[in-house]
Each structure stands twice: as C-alpha cells, then as structure tokens.
Design a protein around this motif. Structure first.
Motif, PDB file in Angstrom:
ATOM      1  N   ALA A   9       0.830  -1.204   0.000  1.00  0.00           N
ATOM      2  CA  ALA A   9       0.000   0.000   0.000  1.00  0.00           C
ATOM      3  C   ALA A   9       0.863   1.252   0.000  1.00  0.00           C
ATOM      4  O   ALA A   9       0.527   2.258  -0.646  1.00  0.00           O
ATOM      5  CB  ALA A   9      -0.929  -0.009   1.208  1.00  0.00           C
ATOM      6  N   GLY A  10       1.954   1.234   0.730  1.00  0.00           N
ATOM      7  CA  GLY A  10       2.932   2.313   0.698  1.00  0.00           C
ATOM      8  C   GLY A  10       2.409   3.663   1.146  1.00  0.00           C
ATOM      9  O   GLY A  10       2.816   4.692   0.600  1.00  0.00           O
ATOM     10  N   HIS A  11       1.554   3.682   2.151  1.00  0.00           N
ATOM     11  CA  HIS A  11       1.021   4.962   2.619  1.00  0.00           C
ATOM     12  C   HIS A  11       1.606   5.275   4.000  1.00  0.00           C
ATOM     13  O   HIS A  11       1.652   4.418   4.875  1.00  0.00           O
ATOM     14  CB  HIS A  11      -0.501   4.917   2.703  1.00  0.00           C
ATOM     15  N   PRO A  12       2.032   6.508   4.233  1.00  0.00           N
ATOM     16  CA  PRO A  12       2.662   6.853   5.521  1.00  0.00           C
ATOM     17  C   PRO A  12       1.729   6.721   6.712  1.00  0.00           C
ATOM     18  O   PRO A  12       2.202   6.551   7.840  1.00  0.00           O
ATOM     19  CB  PRO A  12       3.119   8.306   5.324  1.00  0.00           C
ATOM     20  N   ALA A  13       0.425   6.817   6.508  1.00  0.00           N
ATOM     21  CA  ALA A  13      -0.525   6.707   7.612  1.00  0.00           C
ATOM     22  C   ALA A  13      -0.999   5.272   7.824  1.00  0.00           C
ATOM     23  O   ALA A  13      -1.911   5.035   8.620  1.00  0.00           O
ATOM     24  CB  ALA A  13      -1.729   7.617   7.384  1.00  0.00           C
ATOM     25  N   LEU A  14      -0.378   4.322   7.141  1.00  0.00           N
ATOM     26  CA  LEU A  14      -0.747   2.914   7.284  1.00  0.00           C
ATOM     27  C   LEU A  14       0.454   2.129   7.784  1.00  0.00           C
ATOM     28  O   LEU A  14       1.531   2.164   7.193  1.00  0.00           O
ATOM     29  CB  LEU A  14      -1.217   2.334   5.944  1.00  0.00           C
ATOM     30  N   GLY A  15       0.263   1.443   8.895  1.00  0.00           N
ATOM     31  CA  GLY A  15       1.298   0.564   9.428  1.00  0.00           C
ATOM     32  C   GLY A  15       0.663  -0.730   9.901  1.00  0.00           C
ATOM     33  O   GLY A  15      -0.497  -1.027   9.595  1.00  0.00           O
ATOM     34  N   THR A  16       1.401  -1.493  10.657  1.00  0.00           N
ATOM     35  CA  THR A  16       0.873  -2.765  11.132  1.00  0.00           C
ATOM     36  C   THR A  16       0.772  -2.757  12.644  1.00  0.00           C
ATOM     37  O   THR A  16       1.494  -2.026  13.336  1.00  0.00           O
ATOM     38  CB  THR A  16       1.767  -3.935  10.667  1.00  0.00           C
ATOM     39  N   CYS A  17      -0.154  -3.565  13.154  1.00  0.00           N
ATOM     40  CA  CYS A  17      -0.252  -3.838  14.580  1.00  0.00           C
ATOM     41  C   CYS A  17       0.147  -5.296  14.779  1.00  0.00           C
ATOM     42  O   CYS A  17      -0.375  -6.185  14.099  1.00  0.00           O
ATOM     43  CB  CYS A  17      -1.676  -3.606  15.092  1.00  0.00           C
ATOM     44  N   LEU A  18       1.070  -5.526  15.675  1.00  0.00           N
ATOM     45  CA  LEU A  18       1.511  -6.881  15.985  1.00  0.00           C
ATOM     46  C   LEU A  18       0.848  -7.315  17.284  1.00  0.00           C
ATOM     47  O   LEU A  18       0.878  -6.595  18.279  1.00  0.00           O
ATOM     48  CB  LEU A  18       3.028  -6.935  16.123  1.00  0.00           C
ATOM     49  N   ASP A  19       0.277  -8.506  17.272  1.00  0.00           N
ATOM     50  CA  ASP A  19      -0.422  -9.045  18.434  1.00  0.00           C
ATOM     51  C   ASP A  19       0.184 -10.400  18.771  1.00  0.00           C
ATOM     52  O   ASP A  19       0.166 -11.319  17.952  1.00  0.00           O
ATOM     53  CB  ASP A  19      -1.915  -9.175  18.130  1.00  0.00           C
ATOM     54  N   SER A  20       0.708 -10.530  19.977  1.00  0.00           N
ATOM     55  CA  SER A  20       1.420 -11.762  20.336  1.00  0.00           C
ATOM     56  C   SER A  20       0.516 -12.984  20.267  1.00  0.00           C
ATOM     57  O   SER A  20       0.962 -14.072  19.880  1.00  0.00           O
ATOM     58  CB  SER A  20       2.036 -11.640  21.727  1.00  0.00           C
ATOM     59  N   PHE A  21      -0.760 -12.838  20.631  1.00  0.00           N
ATOM     60  CA  PHE A  21      -1.629 -14.017  20.581  1.00  0.00           C
ATOM     61  C   PHE A  21      -1.827 -14.477  19.144  1.00  0.00           C
ATOM     62  O   PHE A  21      -1.715 -15.670  18.844  1.00  0.00           O
ATOM     63  CB  PHE A  21      -2.991 -13.745  21.224  1.00  0.00           C
ATOM     64  N   HIS A  22      -2.150 -13.550  18.253  1.00  0.00           N
ATOM     65  CA  HIS A  22      -2.406 -13.929  16.867  1.00  0.00           C
ATOM     66  C   HIS A  22      -1.175 -14.545  16.216  1.00  0.00           C
ATOM     67  O   HIS A  22      -1.290 -15.429  15.358  1.00  0.00           O
ATOM     68  CB  HIS A  22      -2.881 -12.714  16.067  1.00  0.00           C
ATOM     69  N   ILE A  23      -0.009 -14.103  16.630  1.00  0.00           N
ATOM     70  CA  ILE A  23       1.237 -14.621  16.043  1.00  0.00           C
ATOM     71  C   ILE A  23       1.592 -15.979  16.630  1.00  0.00           C
ATOM     72  O   ILE A  23       1.827 -16.958  15.915  1.00  0.00           O
ATOM     73  CB  ILE A  23       2.389 -13.622  16.257  1.00  0.00           C
ATOM     74  N   LEU A  24       1.591 -16.070  17.957  1.00  0.00           N
ATOM     75  CA  LEU A  24       2.087 -17.285  18.607  1.00  0.00           C
ATOM     76  C   LEU A  24       1.064 -18.409  18.612  1.00  0.00           C
ATOM     77  O   LEU A  24       1.432 -19.586  18.627  1.00  0.00           O
ATOM     78  CB  LEU A  24       2.524 -16.956  20.031  1.00  0.00           C
ATOM     79  N   SER A  25      -0.225 -18.080  18.598  1.00  0.00           N
ATOM     80  CA  SER A  25      -1.244 -19.138  18.588  1.00  0.00           C
ATOM     81  C   SER A  25      -1.214 -19.925  17.286  1.00  0.00           C
ATOM     82  O   SER A  25      -1.603 -21.101  17.250  1.00  0.00           O
ATOM     83  CB  SER A  25      -2.637 -18.538  18.797  1.00  0.00           C
ATOM     84  N   ARG A  26      -0.741 -19.300  16.208  1.00  0.00           N
ATOM     85  CA  ARG A  26      -0.636 -19.990  14.914  1.00  0.00           C
ATOM     86  C   ARG A  26       0.713 -20.681  14.743  1.00  0.00           C
ATOM     87  O   ARG A  26       0.947 -21.340  13.727  1.00  0.00           O
ATOM     88  CB  ARG A  26      -0.842 -19.006  13.768  1.00  0.00           C
ATOM     89  N   GLY A  27       1.601 -20.501  15.700  1.00  0.00           N
ATOM     90  CA  GLY A  27       2.922 -21.097  15.576  1.00  0.00           C
ATOM     91  C   GLY A  27       3.814 -20.387  14.584  1.00  0.00           C
ATOM     92  O   GLY A  27       4.813 -20.949  14.116  1.00  0.00           O
ATOM     93  N   SER A  28       3.499 -19.128  14.264  1.00  0.00           N
ATOM     94  CA  SER A  28       4.333 -18.361  13.329  1.00  0.00           C
ATOM     95  C   SER A  28       5.681 -18.053  13.961  1.00  0.00           C
ATOM     96  O   SER A  28       5.783 -17.866  15.181  1.00  0.00           O
ATOM     97  CB  SER A  28       3.638 -17.043  12.948  1.00  0.00           C
ATOM     98  N   ASP A  29       6.713 -17.982  13.143  1.00  0.00           N
ATOM     99  CA  ASP A  29       8.051 -17.650  13.629  1.00  0.00           C
ATOM    100  C   ASP A  29       8.158 -16.138  13.781  1.00  0.00           C
ATOM    101  O   ASP A  29       8.119 -15.406  12.791  1.00  0.00           O
ATOM    102  CB  ASP A  29       9.108 -18.154  12.649  1.00  0.00           C
ATOM    103  N   PRO A  30       8.299 -15.636  15.019  1.00  0.00           N
ATOM    104  CA  PRO A  30       8.324 -14.181  15.204  1.00  0.00           C
ATOM    105  C   PRO A  30       9.624 -13.528  14.751  1.00  0.00           C
ATOM    106  O   PRO A  30       9.710 -12.300  14.731  1.00  0.00           O
ATOM    107  CB  PRO A  30       8.125 -14.017  16.708  1.00  0.00           C
ATOM    108  N   LYS A  31      10.628 -14.311  14.393  1.00  0.00           N
ATOM    109  CA  LYS A  31      11.902 -13.708  13.982  1.00  0.00           C
ATOM    110  C   LYS A  31      11.736 -12.789  12.778  1.00  0.00           C
ATOM    111  O   LYS A  31      12.431 -11.777  12.639  1.00  0.00           O
ATOM    112  CB  LYS A  31      12.929 -14.792  13.672  1.00  0.00           C
TER     113      LYS A  31
END
Length: 596
Positions: free
Chosen positions: A155-177
């Motif tokens: 999207a490349g817009h300065p007013a758009l970023g991401t929110c990281l949520d530990s539950f959503h990441i770790l509950s799926r077994g995603s590699d946080p590295k």
C-alpha cells in the motif's frame, strides 16, 4: 517503556476500568469500541476523564471487515470510517486498529486489499489519524503477521502501518523472527497476551483463555525482543480476553496486569527492578484462630511444644524440630474459624526481598508493632496471605523475629520435623495471578498446573518451589463453596518415619483422616509390598505414591477450622506431592464433614 491496557481486559464500566488502570500505574489505555458504546460519557468527556487520571488514549479499536471487498461495500466502509476517525480524534487518540477481514464478502486479492487500505489511510490522514492493520489468526484470507505486513508495504502509505499481536502470532505457531524485517516506524502498535497451550479452535481460545504475559505457555518475551530490534518505541499494551478477568474486580486485575508488564520488561532488558531474592526456607507458618484450644490440642498431638509467647501480642510459638507454628488469637483471628494467615520465609537479604516485592506492586501491610519489636513488615500475596522475609538467627546485623518472644517453660522439643510444603487455596479469580506473583516477586519456579478430581468438581493445583525444595507452596483453586473442605489450607510436615509419626499422633489423641479400603485394594494391585506393610498403611490411613525418583508416603489429620496437617515421608528424589492421591483425600474429607 510506556505501558497500556485495552479496556476489554478489565471488568466494570468504562469509568471503573479507567480508574483501575490509572491506580495500577498504567500510562495509557486502548478504548475498546463496546466500552465506548455502553458509556454514558461522550468521547470528549472520556478524553477529559483519561487526562484527569494521567492516562493517554493510545488506540481506538477495532474496525472490522474493511478491506478487499467489492466497490459498493468499500464505499460504505469509508463512510463508516469517516465517522470512526472523527470519534478517534475526539477521544484524543491518533491510531485506529483495523483487523483483517473475516467477512464472507471479502475477496482473496492482496492488490485490492492494499489499494483499499491505502484509500482508508488517506482518509485517516485527513483527520490526523493512523491506521494499524492487524492480522487476525482466524482472518478469512489474511491470518499471519507477515502477510499483513506485505499488504501494508504494498500500500505504501505513511498513515498505514501494522499492529503486531502476540496471541495472533504465537497461537498460529508463526516464527516471530521475521518481525525484525519490518521497519520500526511501520510497527504502529504492539498488543500483548499470553495463553495456556490448548488444543482448541483458535477463535474460542482467543476469546476466552488469553492471560497476562508470564501466566501462560507462550514465549511473549522472545516476541517482544524481536519487536524491539525493529526500533519500535511505542507502548507495551495488553489486550486480554478472559472470562475470569471480566468477572473479577477491576482493581486487583489491573495490578496483576501491570505487574506482568514490569516482569516482562525485566525479562527483555528494558526495565529496572531490584534483583529477585529467592527464599531459602520456611521460618514459620502463622495460624489465626478465635479458639486456641483445638489448635493447641492438634499441635500437641503432633509433637509440638509451646515454647514462647509474644511479649505484647496474644501469639504463641509452637516448635518441633525445625518446624515452627505461630498461633494468633488476637484481633486478626478469622470469623470463619482457624486459618493460615501468614508465612515467614527465610531470605538471604530480607530488605532486598521487600524492595523487590514493593517494586512489583505487592502492598506492604500496616502492622501494629511495639518500639522494641523486630522491624518486619509483611507484604500481601494475592490471596491476602501475609509474607514476612526473615533471617532467623543467621546474622546479628539483621532483626530476628524470635527476639519478640519470651520463652515459657516447656519440655525439650523432640523430632526432626520441618515444614515440607504449604498448601494455599486461592480465590477462583486469582489462580493465574498467584502463580505469577510467587514466580516474579519471590523468584520461585512454577511447576505444571494439574487438575484433580473432587467429588463436587475439579481442583486445579500448581506448585511453586525453589531449586532445592526447601520452599514448596502448592497453590490450589476449585469451584466448590467457600466453606467447603476443598478450600481448606494445609501444612505438610516432613518426618523421617511416617508410620512412627502417625502412630505417635494417634496415641496422643490425634484424629487421622480415614481412607477407604478400596484405595488399598487398588494399591495392592499396582505395587508389591512387604508382609504387613499395606495393612499398616490401611490402619493408619497412610497414602502411597511412587515415581522414578522415589517413594512418597503421607497421611492427614482431621481439619480444624479451615486447616489440617499432613505428615509426609519423602524420598530425596521424589519431587511431587502425591497428586494422584488427592481425589481420595478430598472424598474422605467430604465424607467426614459434619452434617449441615
């Protein structure tokens, strides 16, 4: 780092939640939409209330089902967003959380998602607001943080970023590295939650079983380290959906929440706390009682002698070997009968242990003390148990609590007894808090939680211990009524020969808990015993357990008030507590209750 908490994590009205967060020491809050909708306060009044409490409004959330939808649906979404962005500014926040879509109208098209999110961010920018895009673990097409980041990047817009949520990441077994590949200025927000490791639908897991960092099975600290390496400088914010927390009083829950973040910051190297001072033994256990006679009779039958009396308070010291019990009949005596009110813990540095406790929000309790009394002020555990940090006769430069007691005539105190462990029943809503408290404040190691079957429900139990087992505390919680034997506390005394100790106790008039014959029939089927051994166990009500480290033999006294004693003979390699025998013990205690 700044700390924040989502209002959905606490119970009560929005005003109550904000007050609790402020008093617990949080810097800011996330305003959850449902809390706003149910509040009689306007957004501007909420902003003013937060300012009065010293809280910033760090996030407004959530906006759902926005992106990757047909044009006519997206037009409606933009209309909705315009209203939400204006409301966000009235609240005084500058960031809105947008969750990845779960709508059946959503289209599996990353380019479309990126384009629509860019338009959304353009609108947000007009209001001075940022959009933090978060991948829900159950998102229809976007369910991982790296996928969400690819869309944000496209999207490349300065007013758009991401929110990281530990539950959503770790509950799926995603590699946080992979988080480290995201520029820190594009991580707009970080939400944190832990959870027990459960095999269940991720949405139900998320909605009901999240807990504060350090209370579950996720490596939340490891994830935060990856986030910090991006250069992220926003708050550490808790977003915890938990049925227990939402029924418990907001104030203590907020304190528990803030404590979890202090411990987390210590773990990742961004917070300064006094170092843990692990206790090295149990100095005493204090019973409060409105009637000393039955307690004195029980202690006498156990081989204890009354050795001293406090110089200014109605407190007696009873001793046997290394085990010390205080019996307090003063104003602190509980109306609901005899109970375990305080524990003295031997500490290498009592003052440093107290500083650690205070830094981790353990309240120092007021204590009536004469000028000549030892300067010991207890801190309160979550269940209200008073904890004293002691140096019993170890260092002349440190106060010895025994100096407050005047010796009374008594026979020599025989026996090698010492306190093997203490069992404390926790309020149903503070079980996880208690485990985190004893780990973080006292530096004890928490063992795995176990479920024990009781005739009227399930009992959960978790032991915390130091490295050599000289301090062992079993934390339990159940769903039975508060006056049930399930909620009794007990003191386990280590003896060299449990058979001899049980016989001596019974000969002295003590009542042992009778165990059903069926239990011993099952033991005979599972193990081989020497001639007459099992009959002796049956006669005395001795229970038996064995693991790879050795054998555990134990029996129980009848309950006085809310307290009973356990006599244990533990092989050095045995590390458990006879948990498989607990259902039998609980059933026997229920059967022995006086009829109501």
């Amino acid at each position: 780092m700044r700390t924040s908490i989502a209002t959905v994590s606490l119970s009560g009205s929005l005003t109550e939640k904000l007050t609790a967060a402020s008093r617990a020491g949080f810097d800011g809050v996330e305003i959850f939409e449902n809390d706003l909708l149910a509040s009689p306060l306007s957004p501007r009044e909420i902003r003013a209330r937060c300012a009065d409490l010293g809280l910033s409004v760090d996030l407004y959330q959530p906006m759902r089902d926005i992106e990757a939808v047909p044009d006519d649906e997206f037009a409606r979404n933009l209309r909705r967003a315009r209203h939400k962005f204006g409301l966000t500014r009235e609240l005084g926040a500058d960031t809105v959380l947008v969750c990845s879509s779960v709508s059946p109208l959503a289209i599996d098209d990353d380019d479309l998602a990126a384009g629509q999110l860019a338009q959304l961010a353009e609108l947000a920018q007009d209001f001075g607001v940022r959009v933090a895009y978060e991948a829900l673990a159950w998102g229809r097409y976007v369910s991982t943080y790296d996928h969400a980041w690819r869309i944000v990047e496209a999207a490349g817009h300065p007013a758009l970023g991401t929110c990281l949520d530990s539950f959503h990441i770790l509950s799926r077994g995603s590699d946080p590295k992979g988080i480290e590949d995201i520029p820190g200025d594009k991580v707009f927000f970080l939400q944190l939650a832990d959870a027990p490791l459960l095999a269940m639908d991720v949405l139900q897991w998320s909605r009901h079983y999240r807990c504060f960092p350090g209370q579950g099975g996720f490596d939340v600290a490891g994830l935060v380290r990856h986030v910090l390496r991006t250069g992220y400088d926003g708050p550490l914010s808790l977003e915890v959906f938990n049925d227990v927390f939402r029924q418990a009083e907001a104030g203590p829950t907020a304190v528990d929440a803030h404590r979890s973040l202090l411990v987390l910051q210590e773990a990742v190297g961004v917070g300064e706390l006094p170092a843990p001072v692990v206790p090295t033994g149990v100095a005493f256990a204090e019973l409060v009682t409105p009637d000393a006679e039955p307690v004195s009779a029980l202690l006498g039958a156990l081989g204890f002698a009354r050795t001293a009396r406090h110089r200014s308070k109605p407190v007696d010291l009873w001793e046997q070997g290394e085990a010390r019990i205080l019996v307090n009949t003063g104003p602190a005596a509980r109306r609901d009968g005899t109970g375990l009110a305080a524990i003295g813990l031997e500490s290498p540095d009592p003052r440093a242990a107290a500083r650690r406790a205070e830094a981790l929000l353990a309240p120092v309790l007021p204590r009536r003390r004469a000028p000549e009394d030892a300067p010991l002020d207890p801190v309160a555990a979550p269940d209200g148990t008073e904890l004293f940090f002691c140096a019993t006769g170890r260092d002349p430069e440190l106060p010895d609590w025994r100096a407050d007691f005047v010796k009374v005539p008594h026979k020599p105190v025989p026996g090698p007894a010492r306190i093997d462990h203490l069992a404390l029943t926790q309020p149903w809503h503070q079980y996880d808090e208690a485990a985190l408290f004893h780990r973080s404040v006292l530096g004890l190691h928490a063992q795995e939680s176990v479920d024990v079957a009781d005739p009227y429900g399930l009992l959960r139990s978790r032991a915390v211990t130091n490295a050599d087992g000289s301090v062992r505390i079993a934390l339990g919680v159940g769903a039975a009524p508060a006056d049930d034997t399930l909620h009794a506390q007990h003191i386990a005394l280590a003896v060299e020969d449990v058979v001899a100790a049980a016989r001596a106790f019974r000969a002295a008039g003590g009542g042992l808990l009778p165990i059903p014959a069926n239990y011993y029939a099952d033991l005979a089927a599972r193990y081989e015993f020497a001639d007459g051994e099992l009959e002796t166990y049956r006669d005395l009500g001795i229970l038996y357990d064995r693991d790879a480290g050795g054998v555990f033999r134990h029996c129980y006294t009848r309950t006085v008030g809310r307290v009973f004693f356990e006599l244990v003979e533990r092989d050095p390699g045995y590390r458990g507590y006879g948990a498989q025998n607990a259902p039998v013990r609980l059933a026997a205690q229920h059967a022995g209750r006086p009829a109501r």
